[in-house]
Scaffold this active site. Sequence first.
Site, PDB file in Angstrom:
ATOM      1  N   ASN A   9      50.546  72.867  47.937  1.00 40.35           N
ATOM      2  CA  ASN A   9      49.846  72.552  49.184  1.00 40.35           C
ATOM      3  C   ASN A   9      49.646  73.870  49.935  1.00 40.35           C
ATOM      4  O   ASN A   9      50.588  74.394  50.526  1.00 40.35           O
ATOM      5  CB  ASN A   9      50.695  71.570  50.007  1.00 40.35           C
ATOM      6  N   TRP A  10      48.415  74.358  49.892  1.00 40.82           N
ATOM      7  CA  TRP A  10      48.152  75.669  50.515  1.00 40.82           C
ATOM      8  C   TRP A  10      47.940  75.574  52.023  1.00 40.82           C
ATOM      9  O   TRP A  10      47.791  76.590  52.697  1.00 40.82           O
ATOM     10  CB  TRP A  10      46.930  76.324  49.850  1.00 40.82           C
ATOM     11  N   LYS A  11      47.849  74.355  52.539  1.00 43.42           N
ATOM     12  CA  LYS A  11      47.640  74.160  53.984  1.00 43.42           C
ATOM     13  C   LYS A  11      46.440  74.999  54.458  1.00 43.42           C
ATOM     14  O   LYS A  11      45.468  75.121  53.718  1.00 43.42           O
ATOM     15  CB  LYS A  11      48.930  74.486  54.737  1.00 43.42           C
ATOM     16  N   HIS A  96      50.387  63.808  55.345  1.00 45.75           N
ATOM     17  CA  HIS A  96      51.345  64.914  55.445  1.00 45.75           C
ATOM     18  C   HIS A  96      51.901  64.942  56.867  1.00 45.75           C
ATOM     19  O   HIS A  96      51.186  64.613  57.826  1.00 45.75           O
ATOM     20  CB  HIS A  96      50.648  66.238  55.110  1.00 45.75           C
ATOM     21  N   GLU A  98      52.321  67.230  58.873  1.00 51.07           N
ATOM     22  CA  GLU A  98      51.543  68.054  59.806  1.00 51.07           C
ATOM     23  C   GLU A  98      50.314  67.298  60.312  1.00 51.07           C
ATOM     24  O   GLU A  98      49.779  67.620  61.367  1.00 51.07           O
ATOM     25  CB  GLU A  98      51.166  69.385  59.132  1.00 51.07           C
ATOM     26  N   GLU A 166      59.056  64.005  51.817  1.00 46.28           N
ATOM     27  CA  GLU A 166      59.185  65.310  52.454  1.00 46.28           C
ATOM     28  C   GLU A 166      59.898  65.158  53.795  1.00 46.28           C
ATOM     29  O   GLU A 166      59.258  64.772  54.796  1.00 46.28           O
ATOM     30  CB  GLU A 166      57.808  65.918  52.711  1.00 46.28           C
ATOM     31  N   GLY A 172      58.901  73.981  55.548  1.00 44.62           N
ATOM     32  CA  GLY A 172      58.675  75.327  56.062  1.00 44.62           C
ATOM     33  C   GLY A 172      59.863  75.929  56.803  1.00 44.62           C
ATOM     34  O   GLY A 172      59.718  76.936  57.493  1.00 44.62           O
ATOM     35  N   SER A 212      60.588  73.048  51.446  1.00 42.69           N
ATOM     36  CA  SER A 212      61.303  74.294  51.116  1.00 42.69           C
ATOM     37  C   SER A 212      61.739  74.389  49.661  1.00 42.69           C
ATOM     38  O   SER A 212      62.805  74.942  49.360  1.00 42.69           O
ATOM     39  CB  SER A 212      62.511  74.473  52.052  1.00 42.69           C
ATOM     40  N   GLY A 233      54.840  73.999  49.491  1.00 43.22           N
ATOM     41  CA  GLY A 233      54.006  74.684  50.470  1.00 43.22           C
ATOM     42  C   GLY A 233      54.128  76.195  50.310  1.00 43.22           C
ATOM     43  O   GLY A 233      53.532  76.797  49.415  1.00 43.22           O
TER      44      GLY A 233
HETATM   45  P1  PGA Z   1      57.150  74.015  52.276  1.00 44.58           P
HETATM   46  O1  PGA Z   1      56.032  72.911  52.566  1.00 44.58           O
HETATM   47  O2  PGA Z   1      57.357  74.074  50.785  1.00 44.58           O
HETATM   48  O3  PGA Z   1      56.596  75.284  52.840  1.00 44.58           O
HETATM   49  O4  PGA Z   1      58.380  73.559  52.976  1.00 44.58           O
HETATM   50  C1  PGA Z   1      55.984  71.712  51.841  1.00 44.58           C
HETATM   51  C2  PGA Z   1      54.857  70.851  52.344  1.00 44.58           C
HETATM   52  O5  PGA Z   1      54.588  70.883  53.558  1.00 44.58           O
HETATM   53  O6  PGA Z   1      54.195  70.143  51.582  1.00 44.58           O
END
Ligand code: PGA
Length: 252
Positions: A9-11, A96, A98, A166, A172, A212, A233
């Site tokens: 997931n490159w966001k 997600h 976010e 998640e 993150g 993470s 991510g």
């Molecule tokens: P992260 O993000 O690996 O940076 O914790 C995971 C995600 O948001 O899908």
Amino acid sequence: MRQRLAAANWKMNGLSRNLWDITNLAEWQKNSLVEILFCPPATLIHPIAKALTGLTGTSVQIGGQDCHTHASGPHTGDISAEMLRDCGATYVILGHSERRHGHNEQNILIRAKAETALRFNLTPIICIGESGEDRQHSRTLDIVTEQLEQSVPDGAADKGVVIAYEPVWAIGTGKTPSIDQINDVHMHIRKKLDTRFGSETGQRIRLLYGGSVKPSNAEPIFQCPYVDGALVGGASLDPRKFSAIIDALGST
Ligand code: PGA
């Protein structure tokens, strides 16, 4: 037997110069038994699809990070499932945290998006997970159950929907739940899916862990019996790190 899935997931990261990261990784992982998926920002889906068609023997998939509930129409700034499919995506991340928190997306909306995605032959990856406060107040399983019941559409199992667990507090942050905590939640989700969809059909749904994941913690996470892969991510932005995670998934 569910095929293991490593999803990046490159966001809101990635420019055209990062295409090389994906084609390099696709080359390195040409013989991987793991299914590999990149979910870049929408601007890169078509260029990546084009770059990958030039490579022989790669099975790397591409996905979007969100889609609208409607097939088309007056929705400035949104993207439809059909548009994602049209430019080369086969998956889409939905719900997600976010988007749940930053865009106030609720379970019902996520379910409607998943139904639209399925209508256009996109496989939804539906994200669920508790906040740090929920975890502290021992509400994790209740929250996850509610999200599962309300945001996963009926018929999801037949169509191969993917669920990503998640924990919001692990995204993150560099923090991860203990292996026992991951096991407990994944086992709980698996049981709920079996009850809702029937043990045979429910077994088709793949369960990813996200939050993470990095090369140093990937192996013990992938040894959990109910973990079928990862949604990654930060570490997926570095092709070497993501490749090491794919290797760990392929070897556990
Ligand atoms: P992260 O993000 O690996 O940076 O914790 C995971 C995600 O948001 O899908």
